[in-house]
Design a protein around this motif. Structure first.
Motif, PDB file in Angstrom:
ATOM      1  N   GLN A   1       0.834  -1.206   0.000  1.00 19.96           N
ATOM      2  CA  GLN A   1       0.000   0.000   0.000  1.00 19.96           C
ATOM      3  C   GLN A   1       0.870   1.258   0.000  1.00 19.96           C
ATOM      4  OE1 GLN A   1      -2.408   0.228   3.520  1.00 19.96           O
ATOM      5  NE2 GLN A   1      -3.744   1.793   2.675  1.00 19.96           N
ATOM      6  N   MET A   2       1.888   1.281   0.855  1.00 17.29           N
ATOM      7  CA  MET A   2       2.759   2.443   0.948  1.00 17.29           C
ATOM      8  C   MET A   2       3.513   2.690  -0.362  1.00 17.29           C
ATOM      9  SD  MET A   2       5.673   3.285   3.716  1.00 17.29           S
ATOM     10  CE  MET A   2       7.195   3.489   2.839  1.00 17.29           C
ATOM     11  N   LEU A   3       3.868   1.622  -1.060  1.00 16.38           N
ATOM     12  CA  LEU A   3       4.604   1.739  -2.313  1.00 16.38           C
ATOM     13  C   LEU A   3       3.691   1.904  -3.531  1.00 16.38           C
ATOM     14  CD1 LEU A   3       7.325  -0.951  -1.557  1.00 16.38           C
ATOM     15  CD2 LEU A   3       7.606   1.537  -1.544  1.00 16.38           C
ATOM     16  N   GLY A   4       2.381   1.899  -3.303  1.00 11.35           N
ATOM     17  CA  GLY A   4       1.434   2.107  -4.391  1.00 11.35           C
ATOM     18  C   GLY A   4       1.251   0.902  -5.305  1.00 11.35           C
ATOM     19  N   VAL A   5       1.506  -0.288  -4.798  1.00  7.59           N
ATOM     20  CA  VAL A   5       1.399  -1.505  -5.603  1.00  7.59           C
ATOM     21  C   VAL A   5      -0.013  -2.073  -5.529  1.00  7.59           C
ATOM     22  CG1 VAL A   5       2.266  -3.863  -5.900  1.00  7.59           C
ATOM     23  CG2 VAL A   5       3.822  -2.034  -5.215  1.00  7.59           C
ATOM     24  N   ARG A   6      -0.589  -2.349  -6.671  1.00  6.28           N
ATOM     25  CA  ARG A   6      -1.916  -2.974  -6.756  1.00  6.28           C
ATOM     26  C   ARG A   6      -1.745  -4.386  -7.293  1.00  6.28           C
ATOM     27  NH1 ARG A   6      -6.124   1.067  -6.684  1.00  6.28           N
ATOM     28  NH2 ARG A   6      -5.171   3.120  -6.778  1.00  6.28           N
ATOM     29  N   ALA A   7      -2.573  -5.274  -6.838  1.00  2.54           N
ATOM     30  CA  ALA A   7      -2.505  -6.671  -7.267  1.00  2.54           C
ATOM     31  C   ALA A   7      -3.119  -6.857  -8.653  1.00  2.54           C
ATOM     32  CB  ALA A   7      -3.225  -7.558  -6.256  1.00  2.54           C
ATOM     33  N   LEU A   8      -2.547  -7.799  -9.412  1.00  2.06           N
ATOM     34  CA  LEU A   8      -3.146  -8.215 -10.685  1.00  2.06           C
ATOM     35  C   LEU A   8      -4.386  -9.065 -10.425  1.00  2.06           C
ATOM     36  CD1 LEU A   8      -0.002  -9.367 -12.674  1.00  2.06           C
ATOM     37  CD2 LEU A   8      -1.358  -7.321 -13.076  1.00  2.06           C
ATOM     38  N   ARG A   9      -4.286  -9.900  -9.414  1.00  4.92           N
ATOM     39  CA  ARG A   9      -5.381 -10.772  -8.961  1.00  4.92           C
ATOM     40  C   ARG A   9      -5.455 -10.637  -7.460  1.00  4.92           C
ATOM     41  NH1 ARG A   9      -8.490 -13.363 -12.784  1.00  4.92           N
ATOM     42  NH2 ARG A   9      -7.210 -13.881 -14.555  1.00  4.92           N
ATOM     43  N   GLY A  10      -6.650 -10.659  -6.928  1.00  5.18           N
ATOM     44  CA  GLY A  10      -6.813 -10.610  -5.481  1.00  5.18           C
ATOM     45  C   GLY A  10      -6.400  -9.269  -4.910  1.00  5.18           C
ATOM     46  N   ARG A  11      -5.620  -9.329  -3.833  1.00  5.15           N
ATOM     47  CA  ARG A  11      -5.209  -8.111  -3.129  1.00  5.15           C
ATOM     48  C   ARG A  11      -3.761  -8.225  -2.692  1.00  5.15           C
ATOM     49  NH1 ARG A  11      -4.672  -9.102   2.311  1.00  5.15           N
ATOM     50  NH2 ARG A  11      -5.870 -10.801   3.236  1.00  5.15           N
ATOM     51  N   THR A  12      -3.228  -7.140  -2.186  1.00  5.33           N
ATOM     52  CA  THR A  12      -1.885  -7.146  -1.615  1.00  5.33           C
ATOM     53  C   THR A  12      -2.005  -7.343  -0.101  1.00  5.33           C
ATOM     54  OG1 THR A  12      -1.927  -4.740  -1.402  1.00  5.33           O
ATOM     55  CG2 THR A  12      -0.963  -5.642  -3.430  1.00  5.33           C
ATOM     56  N   LEU A  13      -0.882  -7.316   0.578  1.00  8.74           N
ATOM     57  CA  LEU A  13      -0.909  -7.416   2.037  1.00  8.74           C
ATOM     58  C   LEU A  13      -1.618  -6.198   2.623  1.00  8.74           C
ATOM     59  CD1 LEU A  13       2.710  -8.586   2.963  1.00  8.74           C
ATOM     60  CD2 LEU A  13       0.677  -9.982   2.527  1.00  8.74           C
ATOM     61  N   LEU A  14      -2.251  -6.417   3.761  1.00 11.91           N
ATOM     62  CA  LEU A  14      -2.954  -5.357   4.478  1.00 11.91           C
ATOM     63  C   LEU A  14      -2.393  -5.260   5.892  1.00 11.91           C
ATOM     64  CD1 LEU A  14      -6.609  -6.305   3.460  1.00 11.91           C
ATOM     65  CD2 LEU A  14      -5.169  -4.490   2.477  1.00 11.91           C
ATOM     66  N   PRO A  15      -2.532  -4.106   6.537  1.00 12.94           N
ATOM     67  CA  PRO A  15      -2.037  -3.985   7.905  1.00 12.94           C
ATOM     68  C   PRO A  15      -2.571  -5.068   8.841  1.00 12.94           C
ATOM     69  CG  PRO A  15      -2.516  -1.827   7.036  1.00 12.94           C
ATOM     70  CD  PRO A  15      -3.015  -2.828   6.014  1.00 12.94           C
TER      71      PRO A  15
END
Length: 167
Positions: A47-61
């Protein structure tokens, strides 16, 4: 403990994250095992680096809480190589160093992380809280108790970074 203190005392950054390469982990799924590259990061890393997932989601706090279910994101390269770009990859369970992890997302090939800006991304990115499950305990202290790295205030193993506040 030191990272938590830095985060709490922070006055000049909008956000603070930490991460560390794990080098390699044993990964198995569907009866197939291999060595994969791995990375541990705080839940706000993508989230801090502005990365979005291609599928699903990225890590969350909330993935970084000790009580959270073990999860991981996988790189687009690993998704293609190991899982044939299976569109149903989100929710699949694999084992890393014998710890079951649910794949929550696939990160794009363009995102190589903060460590490997000219190489491939790590195959797996997992919440920092999983360090206790994936690595051996730290030094033995008086009384014979081993202490996890996450609990050692003087063990400087994390790489900490942040974003400056405007101005």
């Amino acid at each position: 403990p030191t990272f938590a203190a830095l985060r709490q005392a922070n006055a000049t950054l909008t956000e603070l994250a930490a991460s560390v390469p794990m080098n390699s982990v044993n990964v198995s799924s569907d009866g197939h095992a291999e060595i994969a590259t791995a990375y541990l990061a705080t839940g706000n890393y993508h989230q801090m680096l502005g990365v979005r997932a291609l599928r699903g989601r990225t890590l969350l706090p909330e993935d970084d809480l000790a009580s959270a279910a073990p999860v991981a994101t996988i790189s687009e390269q690993f998704w293609a190589r190991r899982f044939g770009s299976d569109p149903e990859i989100v929710g699949k369970v694999l084992r890393a160093n014998d710890t079951p992890l649910t794949i929550v997302g696939v990160t794009p090939a363009a995102f190589t992380g903060v460590q490997r800006v000219i190489n491939d991304a790590p195959d797996l990115v997992m919440p920092l809280a999983l360090d206790r499950l994936l690595t051996l305990p730290g030094p033995i202290y008086p009384g014979g108790a081993a202490q996890a790295r996450l609990d050692q205030p003087t063990n400087w193993w994390l790489q900490v970074f942040g974003r400056l506040k405007p101005g």
